[in-house]
Write an enzyme that holds these catalytic residues in place. Structure first.
Site, short mmCIF file in Angstrom:
data_model
loop_
_atom_site.label_atom_id
_atom_site.label_comp_id
_atom_site.label_asym_id
_atom_site.label_seq_id
_atom_site.Cartn_x
_atom_site.Cartn_y
_atom_site.Cartn_z
N LYS A 275 0.54 -18.12 4.41
CA LYS A 275 0.88 -16.79 3.92
C LYS A 275 2.34 -16.75 3.46
O LYS A 275 3.16 -17.57 3.88
CB LYS A 275 0.71 -15.76 5.05
CG LYS A 275 -0.73 -15.44 5.41
CD LYS A 275 -0.78 -14.39 6.50
CE LYS A 275 -2.21 -14.09 6.94
NZ LYS A 275 -3.03 -13.44 5.90
N ARG A 349 -13.44 -14.75 9.72
CA ARG A 349 -14.90 -14.80 9.55
C ARG A 349 -15.47 -16.09 10.14
O ARG A 349 -16.61 -16.12 10.57
CB ARG A 349 -15.26 -14.63 8.07
CG ARG A 349 -14.71 -15.70 7.17
CD ARG A 349 -14.72 -15.30 5.70
NE ARG A 349 -13.63 -14.38 5.36
CZ ARG A 349 -13.41 -13.89 4.14
NH1 ARG A 349 -14.22 -14.20 3.14
NH2 ARG A 349 -12.39 -13.09 3.93
N1 BES Z 1 -5.77 -11.39 9.13
C1 BES Z 1 -5.93 -11.40 7.73
C2 BES Z 1 -6.28 -10.03 7.15
C3 BES Z 1 -5.18 -9.00 7.16
C4 BES Z 1 -4.32 -8.88 6.08
C5 BES Z 1 -5.04 -8.12 8.21
C6 BES Z 1 -3.34 -7.92 6.07
C7 BES Z 1 -4.06 -7.16 8.21
C8 BES Z 1 -3.21 -7.05 7.12
C9 BES Z 1 -7.08 -12.35 7.35
O1 BES Z 1 -7.23 -13.44 8.17
C10 BES Z 1 -6.76 -12.87 5.99
O2 BES Z 1 -5.81 -13.57 5.86
N2 BES Z 1 -7.57 -12.48 5.00
C11 BES Z 1 -7.34 -12.87 3.67
C12 BES Z 1 -8.67 -13.27 3.09
C13 BES Z 1 -8.53 -14.00 1.78
C14 BES Z 1 -7.94 -15.37 2.02
C15 BES Z 1 -9.91 -14.11 1.17
C16 BES Z 1 -6.74 -11.67 2.92
O3 BES Z 1 -7.10 -10.54 3.22
O4 BES Z 1 -5.88 -11.92 2.09
MN MN Z 2 -6.06 -15.08 7.60
#
Ligand code: BES
Ligand code: MN
Ligand code: ZN
Length: 495
Positions: A275, A349
């Site tokens: 990230k 997931r």
């Molecule tokens: N934990 C994150 C989702 C999230 C994002 C929660 C912002 C709270 C605030 C999850 O694991 C994630 O990283 N999801 C990705 C999915 C993508 C890679 C398809 C996302 O939401 O960007």
């Molecule tokens: Mn994630």
């Protein structure tokens, strides 16, 4: 904080020696009998101040007036509830939250709170006010060494018509607020202290105190169970993963069996698909689903409904390292489906899929609910106050939405769009973990999970990525973790 309920009468109102005496008022209904009784003793001071300050009872409006010894209480706090038709349980919770904030600000030690007849069920109104008050006093301040202030408030008396016989209600509220506080504390705790094993240990402790049964699966058991998805996500971590199982068993034969599954990523750096700094900032909250499930089990245990409830916390970190799982890896899930990892940041997931599979085989639940900070897309769609709800079952959607609405944890149903399913197709495995396009990210995540739900199981998925945290205080929420999901699930399971 010592909470009690007493009868609301004119003498009790005038005699209270509270530092703050709080009175809720409905917008444009200033002919309130309790306001009149107080104002008579105060020689019209309230009415004059109210008019000068243009206090009309609008939602969120408040007015603090010194009594200069003319009645027992030292200050009267008027709080606007909004229009009469909008006065519900949640309005009383917000009222309680406002009172908590003002009482804390003026360092009141004793508080009296009027809960008048407002056309609401008295028990619900009392419970909601006490809930807003208790939750509104919550702070995560254990690491402050300079600016930390002990709570001044020692006693709060709720004055309600017939309130003297409602003491039992407050015990229930206290138990529920403890469950919410537990969830908030765990989410607020930094990720380097709240590791997967610490989360599991906290669940063990809470389970012992609540009379829940507790079990945990460590690396060996997870390997024996074939949970390759969960294990792959955890591989780069210095910390061992845990799958925690909690169980509440009712006294008689259960009316139904429900399994709850919570995403417990104690820190989500994204894995090798790392990230950005901005995107990582709040990722200690990625175990908020697990915290909500733990809180819900603790809350359910206190209410003792005729429903068998199990709770699973799928705990690991998603970090980077030489052993990290990689984009392009093909993994075999516990359920047997193979998964092409197209993005290591879609880890929630993966761990949920294995946990859902285990929960179904272990408990054979009628109902299966998962709670997860799953997608940023869900927060983009619905904002930071509302959770996304996915389920193919209309009645389950309605029941969960109603529970959420009643407790002030709103959910909005989003579709499991069938035509998006093909975007999860992979040429090398049964499925990919992210879709090919970027649109509908909350939906495709839910579709992925649905692939692990067995025929005949009533499943719903709550995406709490938006409401798990709040960056500013609001109503009875402090900045930081909200505990979202605990009260919704307890209401759904135990009324
Ligand atoms: N934990 C994150 C989702 C999230 C994002 C929660 C912002 C709270 C605030 C999850 O694991 C994630 O990283 N999801 C990705 C999915 C993508 C890679 C398809 C996302 O939401 O960007
Ligand atoms: Mn994630
Ligand atoms: Zn995550």
């Amino acid at each position: 904080l010592d909470l009690e309920a007493r009868d609301l009468t004119t003498p009790s109102l005038l005699a209270t020696t509270a530092h703050v005496l709080a009175l809720p008022l409905v917008e444009d209904a200033m002919a309130d009998p309790w306001l009149a009784a107080l104002d008579e003793a105060l020689g019209g001071l309230l009415e004059r101040t109210r008019a000068e300050e243009e206090f009309s009872g609008k939602r969120g409006q408040s007015l603090l007036v010194h009594t200069h010894g003319k009645v027992g209480g030292s200050r009267v706090l008027l709080v606007g509830l909004g229009k009469g038709a909008s006065v519900d349980e949640e309005a009383m919770r917000r009222f309680g939250g406002t009172v908590a904030r003002v009482a804390d600000k003026v360092r009141a030690r004793r508080l009296a709170v009027v809960v008048p007849e407002l056309g609401l069920d008295l028990e619900r109104a009392l419970a909601a006010t006490a809930e807003g008050l208790t939750l509104g006093l919550y702070r995560f301040d254990r690491y402050l060494t300079q600016d930390r202030q002990e709570l001044a408030l020692e006693q709060a008396v709720l004055l309600a018509p017939g309130g003297g016989s409602q003491a039992h209600v407050l015990g229930g509220t206290r138990d529920l607020c403890r469950a919410v506080t537990l969830a908030r504390d765990l989410v607020n705790e930094p990720a380097s202290t709240l590791t997967p094993t610490r989360l599991s240990a906290a669940a063990r402790e809470a389970a012992a105190a609540a009379g829940l049964s507790f079990e945990e699966l460590g690396p060996r058991e997870l390997a024996a169970e074939g949970m390759e998805l969960l294990r792959a996500v955890s591989r780069a971590s210095e910390e061992e993963p845990r799958l925690v199982r909690l169980a509440y068993t009712p006294a008689g034969p259960p009316l139904r069996k429900v399994a709850l599954v919570g995403k417990g990523i104690t820190f989500d750096a994204g894995g090798l698909d790392i990230k950005s700094a901005e995107g990582m900032a709040d990722m200690k909250d990625d175990m908020a689903g697990a915290a909500a499930v733990l809180g819900a089990l603790v809350g359910v245990a206190a209410r003792r409904p005729q429903v068998a409830v199990t709770g699973y916390l799928a705990c690991t970190e998603n970090v980077v390292g030489a052993r990290a799982y990689k984009p392009g890896d093909v993994l075999r899930s516990r359920a047997g489906l193979t998964v092409e990892v197209t993005n290591t940041d879609a880890e929630g997931r993966l761990v949920l899929a294995d946990a859902l599979s285990y929960a179904q085989d272990r408990d054979r639940p009628d109902e299966l609910l998962d709670v997860a900070t799953l997608t940023g897309a869900c927060a983009v769609a619905l904002g930071l106050h509302t959770a996304g709800l996915f389920t193919p079952h209309d009645d389950l959607a309605q029941s969960l939405c109603r529970a959420g609405e009643a407790v002030g944890e709103p959910c909005w149903r989003l579709p499991l769009t069938e035509s998006l399913r093909e975007s999860l197709k992979s040429p090398v495995a049964d499925t990919r973990n992210t879709s090919t396009g970027r649109w509908g990210g909350a939906i495709t995540a839910a579709l992925f999970l649905q692939g692990f739900v067995k025929e005949g199981v009533r499943w719903a998925h709550l995406d709490v990525a938006g409401p798990a945290m709040t960056d500013k205080e609001r109503d009875y929420l402090a900045r930081g973790a909200t505990g979202f999901g605990v009260r919704l699930l307890v209401r759904h399971l135990a009324g």
